[in-house]
Design a protein around this motif. Structure first.
Motif, mmCIF file in Angstrom:
data_model
loop_
_atom_site.group_PDB
_atom_site.id
_atom_site.type_symbol
_atom_site.label_atom_id
_atom_site.label_comp_id
_atom_site.label_asym_id
_atom_site.label_seq_id
_atom_site.Cartn_x
_atom_site.Cartn_y
_atom_site.Cartn_z
ATOM 1 N N GLU A 1 0.002 4.093 -13.495
ATOM 2 C CA GLU A 1 -1.166 3.551 -12.795
ATOM 3 C C GLU A 1 -1.422 4.206 -11.448
ATOM 4 O OE1 GLU A 1 -1.084 -0.714 -12.794
ATOM 5 O OE2 GLU A 1 -0.716 -0.819 -14.959
ATOM 6 N N GLY A 2 -0.713 5.304 -11.143
ATOM 7 C CA GLY A 2 -1.081 6.137 -10.009
ATOM 8 C C GLY A 2 -0.391 5.887 -8.690
ATOM 9 N N ASN A 3 0.176 4.687 -8.482
ATOM 10 C CA ASN A 3 0.781 4.410 -7.175
ATOM 11 C C ASN A 3 2.296 4.346 -7.221
ATOM 12 O OD1 ASN A 3 0.566 3.907 -4.386
ATOM 13 N ND2 ASN A 3 0.846 1.717 -4.708
ATOM 14 N N ALA A 4 2.894 4.826 -8.284
ATOM 15 C CA ALA A 4 4.355 4.875 -8.396
ATOM 16 C C ALA A 4 4.740 6.100 -9.210
ATOM 17 C CB ALA A 4 4.896 3.609 -9.050
ATOM 18 N N THR A 5 5.898 6.652 -8.884
ATOM 19 C CA THR A 5 6.359 7.881 -9.538
ATOM 20 C C THR A 5 7.786 7.685 -10.033
ATOM 21 O OG1 THR A 5 5.002 9.228 -8.060
ATOM 22 C CG2 THR A 5 6.786 10.362 -9.209
ATOM 23 N N PHE A 6 8.061 8.229 -11.196
ATOM 24 C CA PHE A 6 9.427 8.259 -11.705
ATOM 25 C C PHE A 6 9.965 9.677 -11.554
ATOM 26 C CE2 PHE A 6 12.447 9.294 -15.057
ATOM 27 C CZ PHE A 6 13.401 8.299 -14.871
ATOM 28 N N ALA A 7 11.234 9.780 -11.158
ATOM 29 C CA ALA A 7 11.878 11.091 -11.052
ATOM 30 C C ALA A 7 13.308 10.987 -11.555
ATOM 31 C CB ALA A 7 11.859 11.593 -9.610
ATOM 32 N N ASN A 8 13.831 12.093 -12.055
ATOM 33 C CA ASN A 8 15.211 12.176 -12.533
ATOM 34 C C ASN A 8 15.832 13.384 -11.855
ATOM 35 O OD1 ASN A 8 17.605 12.657 -13.970
ATOM 36 N ND2 ASN A 8 16.751 11.904 -15.892
ATOM 37 N N GLY B 1 0.772 -1.233 0.000
ATOM 38 C CA GLY B 1 0.000 0.000 0.000
ATOM 39 C C GLY B 1 0.801 1.280 0.000
ATOM 40 N N HIS B 2 2.129 1.180 -0.152
ATOM 41 C CA HIS B 2 2.981 2.369 -0.086
ATOM 42 C C HIS B 2 3.334 2.872 -1.488
ATOM 43 C CE1 HIS B 2 2.979 1.601 4.142
ATOM 44 N NE2 HIS B 2 3.460 0.383 3.945
ATOM 45 N N HIS B 3 3.835 4.087 -1.532
ATOM 46 C CA HIS B 3 4.021 4.793 -2.812
ATOM 47 C C HIS B 3 5.513 4.900 -3.142
ATOM 48 C CE1 HIS B 3 2.839 7.898 -5.876
ATOM 49 N NE2 HIS B 3 4.111 8.203 -5.719
ATOM 50 N N PRO B 4 5.995 4.139 -4.135
ATOM 51 C CA PRO B 4 7.423 4.205 -4.475
ATOM 52 C C PRO B 4 7.752 5.339 -5.446
ATOM 53 C CG PRO B 4 6.373 2.457 -5.727
ATOM 54 C CD PRO B 4 5.304 3.070 -4.876
ATOM 55 N N ILE B 5 8.894 5.955 -5.219
ATOM 56 C CA ILE B 5 9.482 6.876 -6.191
ATOM 57 C C ILE B 5 10.782 6.236 -6.674
ATOM 58 C CG2 ILE B 5 10.459 9.162 -6.631
ATOM 59 C CD1 ILE B 5 8.784 10.235 -4.311
#
Length: 416
Positions: free
Chosen positions: A112-119, A61-65
């Protein structure tokens, strides 16, 4: 069991900054991140451990970046290294970062809303030297930085100011994600503990009251002491062009009995009961290699999908039985990737005796005659004993390949 207990059962927690407080935080959906430096155009088996941990936390249930270091990749992390990294150009780093984003998306699904990509190139490339020194550098003493293992291990051999400053850049990443994304935890390998806790220090000194956390997992080695994620041919890559699905499958199915249960815990999503049942099989019936087959199956599906698993199993069965004629051209390309290959100079019938010498299967015609007569030569899995045998188009698999085996295991691929 909760996520912390599950990670502990699997042997995946090495250090955590405040376990009791973190358990409370993780009772609610929490944003966390892990960084990946773009040092190649593909991640490898060693990176897969942290990806799977991110997936475990995501499923809880947690949100990964997933943070790719398009900025820090220009610098180079000194952790775990005895020498300076060779610096890549901005263009190369950017192309690597794009490749890693695609691979990470396969596991975390950014759309899909529960994961984020960052650079981190997005903010580090805009950071001026004066801002960096005033807003980050002033919060760290030289003594604090020198006490970190990643720096300590490099003092004798030498460390440049460039790599020395990496810790501060990673700390700024954590601060930036904490302030803008509500990120409360950073995870990484045990060699990252110094860098991660430096981020905690910066967040605290910048006056933030809400606690941030650090968690690391152990660096994996095999029971024989060798580095995990390597083979005789080098790194085991996630990119199917660099490591074919068949090679990937073989890497896992060849795990030793001493390693396989740990690998099931580390890398698969099998339950505790399923893993313990396989551990019992290893102890009581090791010759059946049920645990290795389960591991190879789970890991091939995870990285390459069901169809690639079917291909890998089909190739393995064909090679084991010697019935290679049943393989498709695509399967031959995978299964015989590292086998000596001879490019036939002509597209016409050829005497087997001549081809054995031309392709380097035997050293001379005399040896070729002996091998044919003695039944040591197989063409597409069928023994050939006729010295006058001629190979024609009908012998070619997919109109392209002939597979010659000398003895039990020495294969040569003939390509037309």
């Amino acid at each position: 069991m909760d996520i912390i207990d599950d990670l502990k059962y699997r042997g995946l927690i090495n250090q955590v900054s405040d376990e009791e407080a973190l358990r409370e935080v993780l009772k609610k959906p929490t944003t966390f991140y892990c960084g990946f430096d773009p040092t190649a155009n593909s991640l490898h088996a060693g990176n897969l451990l942290v990806i799977v941990i991110m997936m475990r936390l995501q499923r809880a249930g947690h949100h990964p970046i997933a943070l790719v270091g398009g900025g820090t990749g220009m610098i180079g992390d000194p952790s775990g290294r005895s020498t300076e990294r060779q610096l890549n150009t901005k263009e190369v780093v950017a192309s690597y970062a794009d490749s890693l984003k695609k691979q990470l998306d396969h596991f975390l699904h950014f759309n899909e809303g529960n994961a984020t990509f960052a650079n981190n190139a997005e903010w580090l490339n805009k950071l001026s030297t004066i801002e960096f020194l005033r807003d980050v550098g002033k919060y760290f003493t030289l003594n604090y930085m020198l006490s970190k293992d990643s720096v300590q291990t490099r003092l004798e051999s030498g460390i440049s100011f460039t790599e020395f400053s990496y810790m501060l850049l990673q700390s700024f990443d954590y601060l930036n994600l904490y302030e803008k994304k509500g990120c409360r935890m950073q995870i990484g390998g045990s060699d990252q503990w110094g860098n991660i806790t430096a981020g905690l220090e910066l967040i605290r000194k910048r006056g933030h009251e809400e606690q941030a956390f650090a968690m690391t997992f152990p660096l994996i080695t095999k029971s024989d002491g060798t580095k995990f994620g390597k083979s005789m041919g080098g790194a085991i890559w996630l990119d199917p062009e660099r490591t074919t699905p068949y090679e990937w499958y073989q890497f896992w199915i060849n795990a030793s009995d001493d390693d396989v249960v740990n690998f099931l815990k580390y890398f698969t999503f099998l339950t505790k009961d399923e893993i313990e049942a396989l551990a019992k099989e290893v102890a009581e019936h090791p010759e059946e290699r049920k645990a290795q087959k389960a591991l190879a199956r789970e890991m091939t599906i995870l990285v390459h999908g069901e169809e690639s698993l079917k291909q890998a199993e089909h190739i393995s069965q064909a090679l084991f039985s010697g019935n290679v004629a049943q393989l498709s051209g695509a399967e031959i390309k995978q299964g015989f990737k590292d086998v000596p290959t001879y490019q036939a100079p002509r597209n016409e019938p050829v005497k087997l005796l001549d081809l054995l010498v031309e392709a380097g299967v035997t050293s001379s015609k005399r040896q070729a005659r002996e091998d044919i007569t003695n039944g040591a030569i197989y063409v597409n899995g069928v023994r050939r004993t006729d010295l006058q045998d001629v190979l024609t188009e009908e012998d070619r698999i997919n109109n392209t390949y002939i597979i010659i085996r000398r003895g039990k295991k020495k294969y040569t691929l003939i390509q037309f």
